[in-house]
Motif scaffolding. Structure first.
Motif, mmCIF file in Angstrom:
data_model
loop_
_atom_site.group_PDB
_atom_site.id
_atom_site.type_symbol
_atom_site.label_atom_id
_atom_site.label_comp_id
_atom_site.label_asym_id
_atom_site.label_seq_id
_atom_site.Cartn_x
_atom_site.Cartn_y
_atom_site.Cartn_z
ATOM 1 N N PHE A 106 0.845 -1.186 0.000
ATOM 2 C CA PHE A 106 0.000 0.000 0.000
ATOM 3 C C PHE A 106 0.876 1.229 0.000
ATOM 4 O O PHE A 106 2.067 1.160 0.295
ATOM 5 N N SER A 107 0.288 2.343 -0.349
ATOM 6 C CA SER A 107 1.074 3.584 -0.395
ATOM 7 C C SER A 107 0.827 4.392 0.875
ATOM 8 O O SER A 107 -0.132 4.150 1.616
ATOM 9 N N GLY A 108 1.681 5.385 1.097
ATOM 10 C CA GLY A 108 1.553 6.249 2.262
ATOM 11 C C GLY A 108 0.208 6.946 2.309
ATOM 12 O O GLY A 108 -0.357 7.160 3.390
ATOM 13 N N THR A 109 -0.353 7.287 1.149
ATOM 14 C CA THR A 109 -1.647 7.990 1.131
ATOM 15 C C THR A 109 -2.767 7.125 1.700
ATOM 16 O O THR A 109 -3.762 7.654 2.185
ATOM 17 N N ASP A 110 -2.605 5.796 1.660
ATOM 18 C CA ASP A 110 -3.615 4.905 2.246
ATOM 19 C C ASP A 110 -3.671 5.045 3.767
ATOM 20 O O ASP A 110 -4.655 4.655 4.386
ATOM 21 N N LEU A 111 -2.603 5.582 4.359
ATOM 22 C CA LEU A 111 -2.522 5.686 5.814
ATOM 23 C C LEU A 111 -2.919 7.065 6.350
ATOM 24 O O LEU A 111 -3.018 7.256 7.560
ATOM 25 N N VAL A 112 -3.117 8.037 5.452
ATOM 26 C CA VAL A 112 -3.483 9.391 5.884
ATOM 27 C C VAL A 112 -4.752 9.333 6.732
ATOM 28 O O VAL A 112 -5.682 8.582 6.431
ATOM 29 N N ASP A 113 -4.778 10.092 7.809
ATOM 30 C CA ASP A 113 -5.872 10.135 8.783
ATOM 31 C C ASP A 113 -5.948 8.863 9.627
ATOM 32 O O ASP A 113 -6.912 8.662 10.358
ATOM 33 N N GLY A 114 -4.942 8.016 9.523
ATOM 34 C CA GLY A 114 -4.900 6.819 10.349
ATOM 35 C C GLY A 114 -4.248 7.112 11.685
ATOM 36 O O GLY A 114 -3.821 8.236 11.967
ATOM 37 N N SER A 115 -4.191 6.100 12.512
ATOM 38 C CA SER A 115 -3.529 6.243 13.807
ATOM 39 C C SER A 115 -2.914 4.909 14.175
ATOM 40 O O SER A 115 -3.193 3.884 13.552
ATOM 41 N N CYS A 116 -2.075 4.947 15.199
ATOM 42 C CA CYS A 116 -1.464 3.712 15.658
ATOM 43 C C CYS A 116 -1.323 3.751 17.172
ATOM 44 O O CYS A 116 -1.291 4.823 17.779
ATOM 45 N N HIS A 164 0.630 3.469 20.567
ATOM 46 C CA HIS A 164 2.013 3.734 20.971
ATOM 47 C C HIS A 164 2.616 2.423 21.463
ATOM 48 O O HIS A 164 2.002 1.714 22.257
ATOM 49 N N PRO A 165 3.817 2.066 21.015
ATOM 50 C CA PRO A 165 4.374 0.764 21.370
ATOM 51 C C PRO A 165 4.832 0.623 22.823
ATOM 52 O O PRO A 165 4.966 -0.502 23.309
ATOM 53 N N THR A 166 5.059 1.732 23.536
ATOM 54 C CA THR A 166 5.563 1.606 24.906
ATOM 55 C C THR A 166 4.696 2.309 25.947
ATOM 56 O O THR A 166 4.932 2.140 27.138
ATOM 57 N N ILE A 167 3.717 3.104 25.509
ATOM 58 C CA ILE A 167 2.832 3.789 26.453
ATOM 59 C C ILE A 167 1.423 3.238 26.253
ATOM 60 O O ILE A 167 0.735 3.611 25.298
ATOM 61 N N PRO A 168 0.968 2.320 27.124
ATOM 62 C CA PRO A 168 -0.349 1.704 26.962
ATOM 63 C C PRO A 168 -1.462 2.744 26.920
ATOM 64 O O PRO A 168 -1.462 3.714 27.671
ATOM 65 N N GLY A 169 -2.398 2.554 25.986
ATOM 66 C CA GLY A 169 -3.551 3.432 25.883
ATOM 67 C C GLY A 169 -3.309 4.700 25.079
ATOM 68 O O GLY A 169 -4.240 5.435 24.787
ATOM 69 N N ARG A 170 -2.079 4.969 24.712
ATOM 70 C CA ARG A 170 -1.792 6.184 23.946
ATOM 71 C C ARG A 170 -1.904 5.891 22.455
ATOM 72 O O ARG A 170 -1.299 4.950 21.949
ATOM 73 N N VAL A 171 -2.694 6.704 21.774
ATOM 74 C CA VAL A 171 -2.875 6.564 20.335
ATOM 75 C C VAL A 171 -2.222 7.762 19.658
ATOM 76 O O VAL A 171 -2.391 8.893 20.089
ATOM 77 N N SER A 172 -1.471 7.497 18.608
ATOM 78 C CA SER A 172 -0.768 8.556 17.891
ATOM 79 C C SER A 172 -1.288 8.642 16.466
ATOM 80 O O SER A 172 -1.403 7.620 15.779
ATOM 81 N N PRO A 173 -1.584 9.867 15.999
ATOM 82 C CA PRO A 173 -2.054 10.015 14.618
ATOM 83 C C PRO A 173 -0.906 9.846 13.633
ATOM 84 O O PRO A 173 0.243 10.140 13.948
ATOM 85 N N LEU A 174 -1.219 9.352 12.446
ATOM 86 C CA LEU A 174 -0.249 9.312 11.358
ATOM 87 C C LEU A 174 -0.417 10.627 10.605
ATOM 88 O O LEU A 174 -1.516 10.973 10.190
ATOM 89 N N HIS A 179 6.842 9.455 12.276
ATOM 90 C CA HIS A 179 6.817 9.431 13.736
ATOM 91 C C HIS A 179 7.246 10.834 14.103
ATOM 92 O O HIS A 179 8.239 11.333 13.590
ATOM 93 N N THR A 180 6.507 11.502 14.931
ATOM 94 C CA THR A 180 6.837 12.885 15.240
ATOM 95 C C THR A 180 7.145 13.043 16.711
ATOM 96 O O THR A 180 6.461 12.481 17.551
ATOM 97 N N ALA A 181 8.201 13.777 16.998
ATOM 98 C CA ALA A 181 8.574 14.111 18.369
ATOM 99 C C ALA A 181 8.604 15.639 18.434
ATOM 100 O O ALA A 181 9.647 16.247 18.250
ATOM 101 N N PRO A 182 7.426 16.260 18.640
ATOM 102 C CA PRO A 182 7.301 17.713 18.526
ATOM 103 C C PRO A 182 8.271 18.518 19.383
ATOM 104 O O PRO A 182 8.605 19.640 19.029
ATOM 105 N N ALA A 183 8.736 17.962 20.467
ATOM 106 C CA ALA A 183 9.639 18.709 21.348
ATOM 107 C C ALA A 183 11.104 18.510 20.967
ATOM 108 O O ALA A 183 11.981 18.973 21.672
#
Length: 178
Positions: free
Chosen positions: A1-11, A13-23, A39-43
């Motif tokens: 699949f292409s990256g555009t198929d994932l737009v507006d998706g989420s995943c 978080h692999p180490t913080i239970p319950g945390r959902v991160s937008p793509l 993967h974004t690390a805004p800080a």
């Protein structure tokens, strides 16, 4: 699949239970560097900060001034140096969660500190933004009391202060500049 198929998706978080991160789409990620979704690390970098700001995401910083994970990073990472034992701990956490697809050595292009010659971690910090008109007036008043040689330089400095549109009082660097 292409990256555009994932737009507006989420995943999850692999180490913080319950945390959902937008793509999120990001212009600084190209097909040569990945899918265009990051993967974004805004800080921890201007491009990530810009993407997060555009999408109105929080800029939580999980790293303290000394380069150690904070309590907010979780008990398994707290007080571990990000570039040393913290990195190894994250790899173990990803393995335990079944989320590590591949591990390989990678030479990262960190910026280096001119004094210590060690890699630096970019991290967001709190700033004090102040009323520009008040600061500008106070700076100009104080400058008028300073004996400047040559005296012709005073007018140039006053004009420079007058053109200044943004003021930020920062205490990030206690040791000066190179």
């Amino acid at each position: 699949f292409s990256g555009t198929d994932l737009v507006d998706g989420s995943c999850a978080h692999p180490t913080i239970p319950g945390r959902v991160s937008p793509l999120l789409p990001a212009n600084h990620v190209t097909m040569a560097k990945g899918t265009g979704l990051v993967h974004t690390a805004p800080a921890h970098g201007m491009e990530d900060y810009s993407v997060a700001s555009h999408h109105q995401l929080p800029t939580d910083c999980l790293v303290d001034e000394s380069g150690f994970f904070t309590e907010a990073a979780g008990p398994e990472l707290k007080n571990k140096n990000v570039l040393e034992e913290g990195n190894e701990a994250v790899i173990r956490m990803l393995q335990a969660a079944g989320s590590l697809l591949k591990e390989e050595k990678y030479v990262h292009s960190y910026p280096y500190d001119w004094r210590t010659k060690k890699p630096m971690i970019i991290r967001a910090s709190k700033q004090w933004f102040v009323n520009t008109a008040e600061v500008k007036a106070a700076a100009q008043d104080v400058l008028k009391k300073v004996k400047v040689i040559p005296t012709s330089a005073v007018n140039r400095m006053l004009e420079m202060l007058d053109r200044r549109t943004f003021w930020c009082i920062s205490r990030q660097r206690c040791w000066g500049v190179p």
